[in-house]
Design a protein around this motif. Structure first.
Motif, short mmCIF file in Angstrom:
data_model
loop_
_atom_site.label_atom_id
_atom_site.label_comp_id
_atom_site.label_asym_id
_atom_site.label_seq_id
_atom_site.Cartn_x
_atom_site.Cartn_y
_atom_site.Cartn_z
N ASP A 174 -5.82 1.43 -7.80
CA ASP A 174 -4.54 0.73 -7.75
C ASP A 174 -3.74 1.07 -9.01
N ASN A 200 0.86 -1.18 0.00
CA ASN A 200 0.00 0.00 0.00
C ASN A 200 0.89 1.23 0.00
N LYS A 250 -8.79 -7.66 -8.18
CA LYS A 250 -9.40 -6.43 -7.67
C LYS A 250 -10.92 -6.57 -7.59
N LYS A 307 -1.38 -0.56 -4.08
CA LYS A 307 -2.79 -0.54 -3.68
C LYS A 307 -3.22 0.87 -3.28
#
Length: 250
Positions: free
Chosen positions: A181, A141, A231, A170
């Protein structure tokens, strides 16, 4: 072999709540019609909203477990979760590449829990880059990418072709484009926007996403399609309940 499904291995922690770690990974594998195997890197005491304690598993035990599984199953993809050190990560990756050079590796670089418990401290960045060249994809992330590559955004490392591996960045922590993303692959940036569904935060969502990607790769999808389909899966997971633990379904 008892099945025609491809084999996928998760090397990660055990979360007794089932929201994260190998239990969440294997739930995800089953929904993707792949056969999940698991090796534990750490035992934890936790719930979906509280991290209490953990015990790391001895590295030699982990490596012997991995080797035993590869001797018996044609593992297509390995997903790696929490590890205590770069030495540990390197040993796991090197063992996989030694026994199965073509097996793909996805690493979810969990540096700390959602309750701020630290798992991995990055000390030697040259060693990190060397390890990442042997990994097919990492899924950080925004907080994690800046710990892995402090100048990732400011110096635009992806535009200089200086990334050691493919990265799915992310968007859950990106306030400027929440939920979007970005897949950085071969000097190309692929934007993956969110759908319009209302999502609720989930414990272990990063584990679920990375294991969904691993499953999709094992099913023969290319990296872009594997990430796109994963996703969609994680968005269903995020919108499945109003609690911190979601339901797995396709």
């Amino acid at each position: 072999m008892p099945t025609n499904r491809p084999f996928v291995l998760t090397v990660a922690g055990l979360d007794p709540s089932g929201g994260a770690g190998i239990l969440a990974d294997c739930k995800t594998f089953e929904q993707h019609q792949v056969l999940g195997l698991a090796v534990v890197t750490a035992n934890t005491i936790q719930t979906e909203n509280k991290f209490i304690q953990m015990q790391w598993i001895d590295l030699d035990f982990v490596l012997e477990s991995i080797t035993a599984l590869f001797k018996n199953y044609p593992i297509a993809v390995v997903k790696i979760g929490i590890v205590p050190s770069l030495l540990f990560l390197d040993a796991v990756v090197s063992t996989i590449k030694k026994v199965a050079p073509t097996t793909k590796i996805v690493w979810d670089p969990v540096l700390k829990s959602s309750s701020k418990y630290n798992f991995l401290t990055l000390e030697d960045r040259s060693e990190l880059n060397s390890i990442l060249t042997k990994i097919d994809l990492i899924t950080p992330n925004y907080d994690e990418i800046l710990q892995l590559f402090p100048s990732f955004i400011s110096d635009k490392l992806w535009l200089k072709n200086e990334l050691p591996t493919t990265i799915l960045l992310k968007g859950g922590h990106n306030c400027a484009a929440l939920g979007t993303d970005y897949l950085f692959v071969k000097n190309n940036i692929i934007e993956l926007p969110p759908n319009d569904a209302e999502h609720q935060p989930k414990h272990g969502s990063g584990c679920v996403l990375s294991s969904a990607i691993a499953a999709n790769l094992a099913l023969g999808k290319n990296m872009k399609d594997a990430c796109i389909d994963a996703k969609l899966y994680i968005e269903n997971y995020l919108s499945s309940t109003s609690s911190l633990i979601g339901y797995h379904y396709v």
